[in-house]
Design a protein around this motif. Structure first.
Motif, short mmCIF file in Angstrom:
data_model
loop_
_atom_site.label_atom_id
_atom_site.label_comp_id
_atom_site.label_asym_id
_atom_site.label_seq_id
_atom_site.Cartn_x
_atom_site.Cartn_y
_atom_site.Cartn_z
N PRO A 25 -12.16 32.14 -1.71
CA PRO A 25 -11.86 32.09 -0.28
C PRO A 25 -11.39 33.44 0.23
O PRO A 25 -10.62 34.13 -0.44
CB PRO A 25 -10.74 31.04 -0.20
N GLY A 26 -11.85 33.84 1.39
CA GLY A 26 -11.40 35.08 1.99
C GLY A 26 -12.10 36.32 1.47
O GLY A 26 -11.72 37.44 1.80
N VAL A 27 -13.13 36.12 0.63
CA VAL A 27 -13.86 37.26 0.07
C VAL A 27 -15.33 37.17 0.48
O VAL A 27 -15.94 36.10 0.41
CB VAL A 27 -13.76 37.28 -1.48
N PHE A 28 -15.88 38.29 0.90
CA PHE A 28 -17.30 38.35 1.25
C PHE A 28 -17.95 39.47 0.45
O PHE A 28 -17.50 40.62 0.48
CB PHE A 28 -17.47 38.63 2.74
N GLU A 148 0.23 29.76 -9.53
CA GLU A 148 1.42 30.56 -9.23
C GLU A 148 1.06 32.04 -9.12
O GLU A 148 1.61 32.77 -8.29
CB GLU A 148 2.48 30.34 -10.31
N LEU A 149 0.13 32.50 -9.95
CA LEU A 149 -0.34 33.88 -9.85
C LEU A 149 -1.02 34.12 -8.50
O LEU A 149 -0.82 35.17 -7.87
CB LEU A 149 -1.32 34.20 -10.99
N GLU A 150 -1.81 33.16 -8.06
CA GLU A 150 -2.47 33.28 -6.76
C GLU A 150 -1.45 33.35 -5.63
O GLU A 150 -1.58 34.15 -4.70
CB GLU A 150 -3.42 32.10 -6.55
N ILE A 151 -0.42 32.52 -5.73
CA ILE A 151 0.61 32.51 -4.70
C ILE A 151 1.42 33.80 -4.74
O ILE A 151 1.78 34.36 -3.69
CB ILE A 151 1.51 31.27 -4.85
N LEU A 152 1.70 34.31 -5.93
CA LEU A 152 2.40 35.59 -6.03
C LEU A 152 1.60 36.70 -5.36
O LEU A 152 2.15 37.56 -4.67
CB LEU A 152 2.65 35.94 -7.51
N LYS A 162 2.29 28.82 5.54
CA LYS A 162 1.15 28.25 6.25
C LYS A 162 -0.12 29.04 5.96
O LYS A 162 -1.19 28.47 5.74
CB LYS A 162 1.41 28.20 7.75
N ALA A 163 -0.01 30.37 5.97
CA ALA A 163 -1.16 31.22 5.70
C ALA A 163 -1.63 31.06 4.26
O ALA A 163 -2.83 31.07 3.97
CB ALA A 163 -0.82 32.68 5.99
N ILE A 164 -0.67 30.92 3.33
CA ILE A 164 -1.02 30.72 1.92
C ILE A 164 -1.76 29.39 1.76
O ILE A 164 -2.78 29.31 1.07
CB ILE A 164 0.24 30.73 1.03
N ALA A 165 -1.25 28.35 2.42
CA ALA A 165 -1.89 27.04 2.34
C ALA A 165 -3.32 27.09 2.85
O ALA A 165 -4.24 26.54 2.24
CB ALA A 165 -1.07 26.02 3.14
N ALA A 166 -3.51 27.81 3.97
CA ALA A 166 -4.85 27.92 4.54
C ALA A 166 -5.78 28.71 3.62
O ALA A 166 -6.94 28.35 3.43
CB ALA A 166 -4.78 28.59 5.91
N ARG A 167 -5.27 29.79 3.02
CA ARG A 167 -6.10 30.62 2.15
C ARG A 167 -6.51 29.87 0.89
O ARG A 167 -7.65 29.98 0.44
CB ARG A 167 -5.36 31.91 1.77
N LEU A 168 -5.58 29.13 0.32
CA LEU A 168 -5.85 28.47 -0.96
C LEU A 168 -6.38 27.05 -0.80
O LEU A 168 -6.75 26.41 -1.80
CB LEU A 168 -4.58 28.45 -1.82
N LYS A 176 5.19 25.12 -1.11
CA LYS A 176 6.64 25.18 -1.32
C LYS A 176 6.99 24.84 -2.76
O LYS A 176 7.85 25.49 -3.38
CB LYS A 176 7.34 24.21 -0.37
N THR A 177 6.33 23.81 -3.30
CA THR A 177 6.60 23.41 -4.68
C THR A 177 6.27 24.53 -5.66
O THR A 177 7.05 24.82 -6.58
CB THR A 177 5.76 22.16 -5.05
N HIS A 178 5.14 25.19 -5.45
CA HIS A 178 4.75 26.29 -6.34
C HIS A 178 5.68 27.49 -6.17
O HIS A 178 5.99 28.19 -7.15
CB HIS A 178 3.31 26.70 -6.07
N VAL A 179 6.10 27.77 -4.94
CA VAL A 179 7.01 28.89 -4.71
C VAL A 179 8.34 28.66 -5.43
O VAL A 179 8.89 29.57 -6.06
CB VAL A 179 7.24 29.12 -3.20
#
Length: 206
Positions: A25-28, A148-152, A162-168, A176-179
């Motif tokens: 996601p987010g890559v072209f 967790e690596l992706e969230i980091l 919110k932006a993290i949720a949308a991206r992933l 929140k749980t992963h953070v």
């Protein structure tokens, strides 16, 4: 959206990397090319992903001109330390094994696009186990999960929940749980401290 130009002499390697990035996601994938990428016809790219196979490390001495202001990310054969210093000297922001999984590649790409440098933890810590050479928290402390690596990586890019949720493609509650888990494993209490801890572990390097 991060636009990526894949550069490799091998068509097979180019195809494999394109396929891995196409699912991110987010890559072209803006295009793919052989070694010569200084042609004016090449598409604009934010990141040039340069792949080296066994015996191709000397090609770094004739690194092609990058299109526009693109960042350079280099993947190559192990051991990475044989060629990483030359790659970094020539402006690369990442020096990592060529056999990264699609998820690991995506995490590293996100970090590079966010302005960070990413090295194999082997280079940063001197640990010689194969697990420590991956884009993971490969030390004696609790290892981070791939999510967790992706969230980091997203935290390093300055994204909110919110932006993290949308991206992933996950819920805000899941973020929140992963953070919380990420903070516990890294022994930190803020996002800035989490990114700093990632740097210290060799996951991300400023």
């Amino acid at each position: 959206m991060t636009r990526v130009l894949v550069v490799a002499r091998s068509r097979e390697v180019r195809t494999r990397l394109e396929a891995a990035l196409a699912r991110r996601p987010g890559v072209f994938v803006a295009g793919a090319a052989g070694w010569t990428v200084n042609d004016d016809a090449q598409p604009h790219a934010d990141v040039v992903l340069l792949a080296l196979e066994e015996g191709e490390a000397p090609l770094l001495e004739q690194r092609p001109t990058l299109p526009g202001a693109a960042c350079l990310m280099v993947l190559g054969p192990e051991p990475v330390e044989r060629w990483a210093s030359e790659a970094l000297r020539r402006g690369a922001r990442a020096a990592l094994p060529l056999d990264l999984s699609p998820a690991e590649l995506g995490v590293a790409l996100d970090a590079v696009a966010a302005g960070l440098a990413v090295l194999s933890p082997h280079l940063a810590t001197g640990t010689r186990s194969r697990s420590a050479r991956r884009v993971t928290a490969g030390d004696s402390r609790q290892p981070l999960s791939q999510r967790e690596l992706e969230i980091l990586s997203c935290l390093a890019a300055g994204l909110g929940n919110k932006a993290i949720a949308a991206r992933l493609g996950i819920s805000g509650h899941t973020v929140k749980t992963h953070v919380v888990s990420l903070f516990e494993k890294l022994g930190v209490s803020t996002r800035a401290e989490a990114v700093a801890a990632g740097v210290q572990r060799g996951i991300l390097m400023l």
